[in-house]
Design a protein around this motif. Structure first.
Motif, PDB file in Angstrom:
ATOM      1  N   HIS A  40       1.030  -1.031  -0.084  1.00 30.52           N
ATOM      2  CA  HIS A  40       0.077   0.200   0.541  1.00 30.52           C
ATOM      3  C   HIS A  40       0.685   1.543   0.093  1.00 30.52           C
ATOM      4  O   HIS A  40       2.284   1.507   0.301  1.00 30.52           O
ATOM      5  N   THR A  41       0.135   2.198  -0.032  1.00 27.03           N
ATOM      6  CA  THR A  41       0.550   3.526  -0.152  1.00 27.03           C
ATOM      7  C   THR A  41       0.703   3.838   1.746  1.00 27.03           C
ATOM      8  O   THR A  41       0.081   3.780   2.048  1.00 27.03           O
ATOM      9  N   ILE A  42       2.057   4.901   1.654  1.00 28.28           N
ATOM     10  CA  ILE A  42       1.976   4.522   3.057  1.00 28.28           C
ATOM     11  C   ILE A  42       2.368   6.840   3.008  1.00 28.28           C
ATOM     12  O   ILE A  42       2.853   7.058   2.455  1.00 28.28           O
ATOM     13  N   ILE A  43       1.311   7.452   4.074  1.00 27.24           N
ATOM     14  CA  ILE A  43       1.819   8.899   4.173  1.00 27.24           C
ATOM     15  C   ILE A  43       2.230   9.302   5.420  1.00 27.24           C
ATOM     16  O   ILE A  43       1.866   8.295   6.241  1.00 27.24           O
ATOM     17  N   HIS A  61       5.535   5.878  -0.313  1.00 28.47           N
ATOM     18  CA  HIS A  61       6.053   6.592   0.662  1.00 28.47           C
ATOM     19  C   HIS A  61       5.293   8.078  -0.010  1.00 28.47           C
ATOM     20  O   HIS A  61       5.810   8.218  -1.141  1.00 28.47           O
ATOM     21  N   ILE A  62       4.678   8.742   0.476  1.00 28.55           N
ATOM     22  CA  ILE A  62       4.321  10.225   0.232  1.00 28.55           C
ATOM     23  C   ILE A  62       4.685  10.842   1.604  1.00 28.55           C
ATOM     24  O   ILE A  62       3.927  10.240   2.964  1.00 28.55           O
ATOM     25  N   ILE A  63       6.439  11.700   1.423  1.00 30.12           N
ATOM     26  CA  ILE A  63       6.510  12.065   2.487  1.00 30.12           C
ATOM     27  C   ILE A  63       5.808  13.575   2.492  1.00 30.12           C
ATOM     28  O   ILE A  63       5.894  14.646   1.476  1.00 30.12           O
ATOM     29  N   ILE A  64       5.720  14.020   3.686  1.00 23.45           N
ATOM     30  CA  ILE A  64       5.230  15.402   3.326  1.00 23.45           C
ATOM     31  C   ILE A  64       6.305  16.438   4.552  1.00 23.45           C
ATOM     32  O   ILE A  64       6.473  15.722   5.503  1.00 23.45           O
ATOM     33  N   THR A  65       6.138  17.160   4.094  1.00 22.86           N
ATOM     34  CA  THR A  65       7.347  18.378   4.200  1.00 22.86           C
ATOM     35  C   THR A  65       7.339  19.819   4.483  1.00 22.86           C
ATOM     36  O   THR A  65       6.268  19.946   3.058  1.00 22.86           O
ATOM     37  N   ILE A  79       7.942  13.143  -2.741  1.00 24.35           N
ATOM     38  CA  ILE A  79       7.753  14.308  -1.847  1.00 24.35           C
ATOM     39  C   ILE A  79       7.051  15.390  -2.270  1.00 24.35           C
ATOM     40  O   ILE A  79       6.315  15.784  -3.667  1.00 24.35           O
ATOM     41  N   VAL A  80       5.677  15.785  -0.768  1.00 27.23           N
ATOM     42  CA  VAL A  80       4.743  16.817  -0.894  1.00 27.23           C
ATOM     43  C   VAL A  80       4.749  18.184  -0.228  1.00 27.23           C
ATOM     44  O   VAL A  80       5.695  17.569   0.985  1.00 27.23           O
ATOM     45  N   HIS A  81       4.058  19.007  -0.274  1.00 28.33           N
ATOM     46  CA  HIS A  81       4.302  19.756   1.282  1.00 28.33           C
ATOM     47  C   HIS A  81       2.374  20.201   2.262  1.00 28.33           C
ATOM     48  O   HIS A  81       2.155  20.909   2.539  1.00 28.33           O
ATOM     49  N   SER A  82       1.978  18.766   1.772  1.00 25.77           N
ATOM     50  CA  SER A  82       0.479  19.397   2.382  1.00 25.77           C
ATOM     51  C   SER A  82      -0.329  17.759   2.305  1.00 25.77           C
ATOM     52  O   SER A  82      -0.094  16.740   1.342  1.00 25.77           O
ATOM     53  N   GLU A  85      -2.315  17.465  -0.243  1.00 28.96           N
ATOM     54  CA  GLU A  85      -1.713  17.510  -2.181  1.00 28.96           C
ATOM     55  C   GLU A  85      -0.676  15.968  -1.376  1.00 28.96           C
ATOM     56  O   GLU A  85      -0.987  14.684  -2.578  1.00 28.96           O
ATOM     57  N   ALA A  86      -0.873  15.063  -0.442  1.00 28.22           N
ATOM     58  CA  ALA A  86      -0.534  13.260  -0.368  1.00 28.22           C
ATOM     59  C   ALA A  86      -1.879  12.720  -0.746  1.00 28.22           C
ATOM     60  O   ALA A  86      -1.759  11.832  -1.383  1.00 28.22           O
ATOM     61  N   TYR A  87      -3.053  13.762  -0.296  1.00 25.54           N
ATOM     62  CA  TYR A  87      -3.749  12.465  -0.720  1.00 25.54           C
ATOM     63  C   TYR A  87      -4.436  13.345  -2.637  1.00 25.54           C
ATOM     64  O   TYR A  87      -4.741  11.890  -3.167  1.00 25.54           O
ATOM     65  N   GLU A  88      -4.377  13.933  -2.656  1.00 22.17           N
ATOM     66  CA  GLU A  88      -4.179  13.833  -4.050  1.00 22.17           C
ATOM     67  C   GLU A  88      -3.185  13.721  -4.993  1.00 22.17           C
ATOM     68  O   GLU A  88      -3.545  12.422  -6.003  1.00 22.17           O
TER      69      GLU A  88
END
Length: 168
Positions: A40-43, A61-65, A79-82, A85-88
């Protein structure tokens, strides 16, 4: 995306970790986490990601920073910033798992429809905490208790919660 599932291990006082480290060693919980999240995808937040020696196998991996210059050399990471954005980024996925840390859990509580919580039956000094689970919002579906043993110095309980349906 149909399922946003939060998975966490939290102490009785909701402690998650200190100095970007877990506060306990529960091999059976690690095994359960791996079984549930593999494929699965992990946030997660950046600090949670950086607490791993390398990306977890067989998971995207979706990493929020907030750091706009943050990068990672790993192909299985984005890499995402919110959180939005991770959900998108994961919109095509049937199920995603939010795996921490404390701030990301707090943001994701409003969106999640399932909680997979390992309640560690002790209290710890920590700098990251899991948000309170509101019994008006969440219904306990099942729990499985594990006593302390030669591999687990502290008892713990797996608990699965489902978001309560809003009455009309």
């Amino acid at each position: 995306m149909k399922n946003i599932i939060i998975i966490a291990a939290a102490a009785e006082n909701n402690a998650l970790g200190k100095d970007n480290q877990l506060l306990w060693h529960l091999p059976d919980d690690f095994k359960r986490f791996k079984t549930i999240t593999t494929g699965h995808t992990i946030i997660m937040g950046r600090k949670t990601f950086e607490s791993f020696p390398k990306p977890l196998p067989n998971r995207f991996h979706i990493i929020i920073t907030r750091d706009r210059s943050y990068t990672t050399p790993y192909e299985q990471c984005a890499i995402v910033h919110s959180l939005q954005e991770a959900y998108e980024r994961a919109a095509q996925e049937e199920t995603v798992y939010v795996i921490g840390g404390g701030e990301i859990y707090s943001q994701a509580m409003a969106d999640a429809n399932l909680l997979e919580i390992t309640r560690v039956h002790a209290s710890y000094e920590a700098d990251a905490f899991f948000p309170e689970i509101d019994p008006g919002q969440w219904e306990l579906l099942r729990e499985e208790r594990h006593p302390a043993d030669e591999r687990h110095v502290v008892p713990f309980t797996y608990r699965t919660y489902s978001r309560r349906q809003k009455s009309r």
